[in-house]
Every structure is written in C-alpha cells, then in structure tokens.
Write an enzyme that holds these catalytic residues in place. Structure first.
Site, PDB file in Angstrom:
ATOM      1  N   HIS A  91       2.844 -13.568   4.138  1.00 19.82           N
ATOM      2  CA  HIS A  91       3.939 -13.475   3.541  1.00 19.82           C
ATOM      3  C   HIS A  91       5.299 -12.844   4.402  1.00 19.82           C
ATOM      4  O   HIS A  91       6.879 -12.900   3.933  1.00 19.82           O
ATOM      5  CB  HIS A  91       4.327 -13.167   1.475  1.00 19.82           C
ATOM      6  CG  HIS A  91       4.097 -11.807   2.437  1.00 19.82           C
ATOM      7  ND1 HIS A  91       1.920 -11.305   2.340  1.00 19.82           N
ATOM      8  CD2 HIS A  91       4.150 -10.312   2.498  1.00 19.82           C
ATOM      9  CE1 HIS A  91       2.480 -10.110   2.516  1.00 19.82           C
ATOM     10  NE2 HIS A  91       3.888  -9.366   2.525  1.00 19.82           N
ATOM     11  N   GLU A  92       5.449 -12.453   5.435  1.00 23.70           N
ATOM     12  CA  GLU A  92       6.766 -12.544   6.335  1.00 23.70           C
ATOM     13  C   GLU A  92       6.319 -12.747   7.130  1.00 23.70           C
ATOM     14  O   GLU A  92       5.777 -13.661   8.255  1.00 23.70           O
ATOM     15  CB  GLU A  92       6.003 -10.990   7.189  1.00 23.70           C
ATOM     16  CG  GLU A  92       6.021 -10.086   5.804  1.00 23.70           C
ATOM     17  CD  GLU A  92       5.264  -8.793   6.573  1.00 23.70           C
ATOM     18  OE1 GLU A  92       5.021  -8.453   7.862  1.00 23.70           O
ATOM     19  OE2 GLU A  92       4.667  -7.749   6.341  1.00 23.70           O
ATOM     20  N   THR A 135      -0.865  -5.250   2.753  1.00 24.64           N
ATOM     21  CA  THR A 135      -1.536  -5.969   1.443  1.00 24.64           C
ATOM     22  C   THR A 135      -2.730  -7.082   2.607  1.00 24.64           C
ATOM     23  O   THR A 135      -3.537  -7.694   1.846  1.00 24.64           O
ATOM     24  CB  THR A 135      -0.669  -6.773   1.120  1.00 24.64           C
ATOM     25  OG1 THR A 135       0.204  -6.259   0.861  1.00 24.64           O
ATOM     26  CG2 THR A 135      -0.797  -8.202  -0.420  1.00 24.64           C
ATOM     27  N   LEU A 177       2.683   2.293  -1.917  1.00 18.55           N
ATOM     28  CA  LEU A 177       1.926   2.496  -3.400  1.00 18.55           C
ATOM     29  C   LEU A 177       0.456   2.468  -3.432  1.00 18.55           C
ATOM     30  O   LEU A 177      -0.354   2.259  -3.140  1.00 18.55           O
ATOM     31  CB  LEU A 177       1.511   0.504  -3.628  1.00 18.55           C
ATOM     32  CG  LEU A 177       2.710   0.114  -4.317  1.00 18.55           C
ATOM     33  CD1 LEU A 177       2.246  -1.049  -3.797  1.00 18.55           C
ATOM     34  CD2 LEU A 177       2.280   0.384  -5.895  1.00 18.55           C
ATOM     35  N   CYS A 198      10.566 -15.873 -11.663  1.00 23.23           N
ATOM     36  CA  CYS A 198      10.720 -17.342 -12.277  1.00 23.23           C
ATOM     37  C   CYS A 198      12.138 -17.448 -13.278  1.00 23.23           C
ATOM     38  O   CYS A 198      12.288 -18.184 -13.200  1.00 23.23           O
ATOM     39  CB  CYS A 198      10.168 -16.704 -14.095  1.00 23.23           C
ATOM     40  SG  CYS A 198      11.258 -15.708 -15.002  1.00 23.23           S
ATOM     41  N   ILE A 202      10.472   1.568  -5.862  1.00 22.67           N
ATOM     42  CA  ILE A 202      10.503   1.115  -5.202  1.00 22.67           C
ATOM     43  C   ILE A 202      10.054  -0.262  -5.030  1.00 22.67           C
ATOM     44  O   ILE A 202       8.679  -0.070  -5.118  1.00 22.67           O
ATOM     45  CB  ILE A 202      11.337   1.236  -4.211  1.00 22.67           C
ATOM     46  CG1 ILE A 202      12.349   2.628  -3.561  1.00 22.67           C
ATOM     47  CG2 ILE A 202      11.911   0.328  -3.390  1.00 22.67           C
ATOM     48  CD1 ILE A 202      13.799   2.333  -4.096  1.00 22.67           C
ATOM     49  N   HIS A 228      -5.698  -5.900   3.327  1.00 21.82           N
ATOM     50  CA  HIS A 228      -6.397  -5.068   1.697  1.00 21.82           C
ATOM     51  C   HIS A 228      -7.728  -6.478   2.053  1.00 21.82           C
ATOM     52  O   HIS A 228      -8.336  -6.813   1.378  1.00 21.82           O
ATOM     53  CB  HIS A 228      -5.951  -5.038   0.885  1.00 21.82           C
ATOM     54  CG  HIS A 228      -5.178  -3.179   1.202  1.00 21.82           C
ATOM     55  ND1 HIS A 228      -6.186  -2.821   1.000  1.00 21.82           N
ATOM     56  CD2 HIS A 228      -3.653  -3.065   1.285  1.00 21.82           C
ATOM     57  CE1 HIS A 228      -5.120  -1.201   0.911  1.00 21.82           C
ATOM     58  NE2 HIS A 228      -3.763  -1.701   1.605  1.00 21.82           N
ATOM     59  N   GLU A 278       2.869  11.812   9.924  1.00 20.29           N
ATOM     60  CA  GLU A 278       2.390  10.882   9.795  1.00 20.29           C
ATOM     61  C   GLU A 278       1.171  10.989  10.555  1.00 20.29           C
ATOM     62  O   GLU A 278       1.334  12.075  11.656  1.00 20.29           O
ATOM     63  CB  GLU A 278       3.767   9.778  10.421  1.00 20.29           C
ATOM     64  CG  GLU A 278       2.277   9.007  11.508  1.00 20.29           C
ATOM     65  CD  GLU A 278       1.861   7.727   9.988  1.00 20.29           C
ATOM     66  OE1 GLU A 278       2.275   7.460   9.257  1.00 20.29           O
ATOM     67  OE2 GLU A 278       0.644   7.618  10.017  1.00 20.29           O
ATOM     68  N   CYS A 282       0.797  -8.047   7.165  1.00 17.05           N
ATOM     69  CA  CYS A 282       1.028  -6.584   6.499  1.00 17.05           C
ATOM     70  C   CYS A 282      -0.135  -6.015   6.109  1.00 17.05           C
ATOM     71  O   CYS A 282      -1.254  -6.123   5.750  1.00 17.05           O
ATOM     72  CB  CYS A 282       1.857  -7.143   5.044  1.00 17.05           C
ATOM     73  SG  CYS A 282       1.894  -6.232   3.580  1.00 17.05           S
TER      74      CYS A 282
HETATM   75  P1  NAD Z   1       0.765   1.786   6.001  1.00 19.12           P
HETATM   76  O1  NAD Z   1      -0.269   1.793   5.139  1.00 19.12           O
HETATM   77  O2  NAD Z   1       0.877   0.862   7.624  1.00 19.12           O
HETATM   78  O3  NAD Z   1       1.657   3.330   6.172  1.00 19.12           O
HETATM   79  C1  NAD Z   1       0.805   3.908   5.682  1.00 19.12           C
HETATM   80  C2  NAD Z   1       1.310   5.323   6.684  1.00 19.12           C
HETATM   81  O4  NAD Z   1       0.964   6.171   6.311  1.00 19.12           O
HETATM   82  C3  NAD Z   1       0.172   4.849   8.132  1.00 19.12           C
HETATM   83  O5  NAD Z   1       0.992   4.540   8.527  1.00 19.12           O
HETATM   84  C4  NAD Z   1      -0.186   6.170   7.636  1.00 19.12           C
HETATM   85  O6  NAD Z   1      -1.075   6.862   8.752  1.00 19.12           O
HETATM   86  C5  NAD Z   1       0.575   6.945   6.820  1.00 19.12           C
HETATM   87  N1  NAD Z   1      -0.117   7.889   6.043  1.00 19.12           N
HETATM   88  C6  NAD Z   1      -1.799   8.609   5.283  1.00 19.12           C
HETATM   89  N2  NAD Z   1      -2.304   9.201   5.484  1.00 19.12           N
HETATM   90  C7  NAD Z   1      -0.555   9.977   5.140  1.00 19.12           C
HETATM   91  C8  NAD Z   1      -0.803  11.599   4.272  1.00 19.12           C
HETATM   92  N3  NAD Z   1      -1.472  12.014   3.504  1.00 19.12           N
HETATM   93  N4  NAD Z   1       0.648  12.291   5.107  1.00 19.12           N
HETATM   94  C9  NAD Z   1       1.319  11.199   6.167  1.00 19.12           C
HETATM   95  N5  NAD Z   1       0.840  10.190   6.029  1.00 19.12           N
HETATM   96  C10 NAD Z   1       0.396   8.994   5.727  1.00 19.12           C
HETATM   97  O7  NAD Z   1       1.805   0.972   5.057  1.00 19.12           O
HETATM   98  P2  NAD Z   1       3.658  -0.212   4.959  1.00 19.12           P
HETATM   99  O8  NAD Z   1       2.966  -0.999   5.589  1.00 19.12           O
HETATM  100  O9  NAD Z   1       4.140   0.487   5.972  1.00 19.12           O
HETATM  101  O10 NAD Z   1       3.570   0.476   3.511  1.00 19.12           O
HETATM  102  C11 NAD Z   1       3.694   1.582   3.353  1.00 19.12           C
HETATM  103  C12 NAD Z   1       3.514   1.747   2.338  1.00 19.12           C
HETATM  104  O11 NAD Z   1       4.319   1.018   1.261  1.00 19.12           O
HETATM  105  C13 NAD Z   1       2.102   1.402   1.048  1.00 19.12           C
HETATM  106  O12 NAD Z   1       1.420   2.708   0.692  1.00 19.12           O
HETATM  107  C14 NAD Z   1       2.145  -0.033   1.123  1.00 19.12           C
HETATM  108  O13 NAD Z   1       1.140  -0.138  -0.088  1.00 19.12           O
HETATM  109  C15 NAD Z   1       3.684   0.476  -0.342  1.00 19.12           C
HETATM  110  N6  NAD Z   1       3.960  -0.643  -0.091  1.00 19.12           N
HETATM  111  C16 NAD Z   1       5.060  -1.251  -0.860  1.00 19.12           C
HETATM  112  C17 NAD Z   1       5.806  -2.245  -1.159  1.00 19.12           C
HETATM  113  C18 NAD Z   1       6.755  -2.354  -2.222  1.00 19.12           C
HETATM  114  O14 NAD Z   1       7.370  -3.363  -3.485  1.00 19.12           O
HETATM  115  N7  NAD Z   1       7.177  -0.988  -2.848  1.00 19.12           N
HETATM  116  C19 NAD Z   1       6.468  -3.122  -0.291  1.00 19.12           C
HETATM  117  C20 NAD Z   1       5.823  -3.634   0.592  1.00 19.12           C
HETATM  118  C21 NAD Z   1       4.581  -1.704   0.736  1.00 19.12           C
HETATM  119 ZN    ZN Z   2      11.440 -13.667 -14.539  1.00 20.57          ZN
END
Ligand code: NAD
Ligand code: ZN
Length: 350
Positions: free
Chosen positions: A69-70, A46, A270, A99, A293, A49, A201, A44
C-alpha cells in the site's frame, strides 16, 4: 510486456505464513478508476504481520490478495469519467479507500470512515506491476520529490499527521519508537520548530538513524532510565509533547511519564492488544491531552507532507534498502530483524 500476458504480483494466496511471487491478470480499469504502472513500493510493518500470518492477519486478510500500500509509479490508464489525471502522470495514492457516505466522511473526516477498505490489505495492492485505485485517491507527485521518497508518502504522512497534531514550535518533544515512521516524525518535529527531541528505541541501527534525523538525545530504554534523563534535561518538568510511535506497552507507559503536566500525547503506535496505563496519575491528574492518530487526513496531510518535502525536509536516509521484488523473502527477513530503516521494493518493468 503488453497487459495481455498477465503481471508479476507478490500475493498472499492462502491463509498461513509466507507470500508467493506469482502471475495474475492485469486489473481492468473501471469508471472513476485509475491504473498505474508501479515502479517502487515500500514494505510496511503491516505487510510483515500479513507475511507472518499473526492473529491480526488471520482475522483480517481474505486471500487471495496482492499486498502493498506504499508505492509510486506512472499512470497507465484512466477509466471513464476520470478528469484531470492523464496517462504518464507521476503519482502515488492514498490507499485508505473511504465510502464518502458515512457520518465521518460527510463531516470531512474520511480518514475515520466507518467503511474503510485498505488497498493491499482488503483489496489488491501495489506489490505488482499494475495497481488500480479510485481516481479520487490519486496524489500527483511534485517533480522535486525523489522516487524512493514518493514511494513512502503514506508512512511519511502518518509521521506528519502525528507530529503536527500539536504545536511543536518552541516545544520539547519525546518520540518513543524510531521505526520508519518515528524516524520521519523526528525530522518533521525538528523542522516544525521543536527545541529538544528525546528518542527511545531498542534497535541500534535505528538509534543511529534517529540521531541522523535530528534527535538531540537517543536512548536505549533498556540501558538508561529514559524518564530520568528527560526530566533532568527539562528542569524536572517533562516534555510538552509525546509522539508515541512504537505501539509497545512499555514505551507507552514510559512515554506518558516523560510528559509534563498539561502536555499532550499523539498516539500513532498500535499496541497488539489491551494496554495497562497509570491513567489516573499519568493522564487524568496531569491533565494530559491524548489524541489517537489514524492514517492521514485526506488530503490535508498529503498537502503538508508535500510542502515539507518541497521545503527541504530530507527523509532519504530512512530508506536503507532497495531490493528487487524477487528478493522479497530477504526483504521480509530484514524487516522482521529490525536491522533496517524503510525497505523499498523495485517492481520489474516490461
Ligand atoms: P515499526 O514497528 O518499524 O516501529 C516501531 C519501533 O518501536 C521499532 O523500531 C521498535 O524497535 C521500537 N520499539 C519497540 N519497543 C520499544 C520500546 N520499549 N521503547 C522504544 N522503542 C521501542 O513500525 P512503524 O512502521 O515505524 O510504525 C510505528 C507504529 O505505528 C507501529 O505500532 C505501527 O503499527 C503503527 N502504525 C499506526 C498507523 C495508524 O494509522 N495509527 C499507521 C501505520 C503504522
Ligand atoms: Zn465513509
């Protein structure tokens, strides 16, 4: 290999960049817990990071911790008091450990638990031969779901949770960001009845995958005026729903300008920090509904994801790379490059 000789695990052993493929004790299985033999595990963003040890990782991660975690695998042992799960069951798990006691949990929203702990982030995860999870987090896999799809039910669930946040039947949709989760959201939106799907993208291979997943118009936002394209294609109105899947501030701002007055935004991405928005003009005065979400609804999203897959949703093209656990450095370099879809690690057997 028996469980006495320890197990291979990819872990963050000390604060700082990098990971170590090491050997650790096989975790014991306590009351209410299930241990699984991991077969495949997805990487992932994450994990990237944590690997790079950015500001977020330094503030959150307390080494030593096994990442991941996947995953999918086979149940190996069940602890005292566990019913309905047997050794040999093919499973994955919701790795958001809730919890069960806080207000959100008791109100039926455990994905918003105040005391949420994430396996592979806060506690040992699945980049290892064995993983232990609470029995109530286990998800038994439908036999029709291929292994590599089973291994990414978690991010698929993020996509399903986001895409189904607002009705998409007969709706026009914009997706900003076609990472693995955005790519899955395109496929889900298509199946949910979206009539036109516009995608932005920045990575070329991901744009190709976006088209493959069913997007109608895929744009590099640096090359074209994506807002103008969307407005032109929707009679000047804008789309009904934005699925924000990038977290990039530019994409969030641009996405909002693509949504019609009265439309809706499901925000999964995020951002790394605070984001400046044209809140008055683009949200308030347009009467937009903006929904954050987080994770997956436990277990409603899992049921929906499973049914979509059983019904023919095909997300296999999203998994572009399968690498052995030992090749983790190559895998993390690939992840950082963005020249890939989802990367899945093969966990070595006995
Ligand atoms: P990822 O980083 O692989 O996907 C993000 C995509 O956005 C990348 O392909 C990147 O090239 C593209 N991007 C960057 N700048 C851009 C722009 N200006 N215009 C268009 N596209 C652009 O991440 P992912 O694993 O597919 O996750 C997507 C997002 O969701 C991430 O921000 C991640 O942190 C978040 N996330 C949130 C949750 C949640 O529970 N809310 C869970 C998992 C991931
Ligand atoms: Zn709880």
């Amino acid at each position: 290999m028996g469980t006495g000789g320890g197990m291979a695990a990819l872990a963050k052993l000390h604060p700082g960049p990098g990971l170590r493929l090491t050997r650790v004790e096989v975790p014991g299985v306590g009351p209410g817990q299930v241990r699984a033999r991991v077969q495949l595990a997805g990487i992932c963003g994450t994990d990237g990071h944590i690997y790079a040890w950015d500001r977020w990782a330094a503030s959150r991660i307390r080494p030593p911790v096994v990442l991941g975690h996947e995953w999918m695998g086979l149940v190996d042992a069940v602890g005292p008091g566990v019913e309905g799960i047997e050794p040999g069951d093919r499973v994955t798990a919701e790795m958001h450990f809730y919890c069960g006691q806080c207000r959100a949990c008791r109100a039926g929203q455990p994905h918003l638990c105040r005391h949420l702990r994430i396996g592979g982030v806060d506690t040992d995860g699945a980049f290892a031969q064995y993983v232990v999870v609470p029995a109530r987090n286990v998800w038994r896999l439908d036999p029709s779901i291929p292994d590599e799809v089973a291994a990414i039910m978690d991010p698929l669930g993020n996509a399903v949770h986001t895409a189904l946040a607002f009705p998409l039947s007969g709706a026009t949709v914009a997706v900003t960001g076609a990472g693995p989760i955005g790519l899955a959201a395109i496929a889900v939106a298509r199946r949910a009845g979206a009539t036109a799907i516009f995608v932005t993208e920045t990575s070329a291979p991901r744009r190709r995958l976006a088209a493959l997943m069913g997007a109608d118009r895929v744009m590099d936002p640096r090359d074209v005026d994506a807002v103008a394209v969307v407005l032109e294609a929707t009679g000047g109105e804008g789309v009904d729903v934005l699925l924000e899947m990038s977290g990039h501030p530019d994409a969030i701002r641009q996405g909002l300008r693509m949504v019609r007055p009265g439309g809706a935004v499901a925000q999964l991405g995020l951002p790394p920090g605070e984001v400046t928005l044209e809140l008055g003009e683009q949200v308030v005065m347009k009467g937009l509904t903006l929904k954050g979400i987080h994770g997956r609804e436990i277990f409603r999203t899992w049921m929906q994801t499973s049914e979509l897959l059983r019904g023919g949703l095909d997300v296999r093209p999203i998994v572009t790379h399968r690498l052995p656990l030992e090749a983790y450095e190559e895998a993390f370099e690939l992840l950082a490059s963005g020249q890939c879809g989802k990367i899945v690690l093969e966990i070595p057997g006995s």
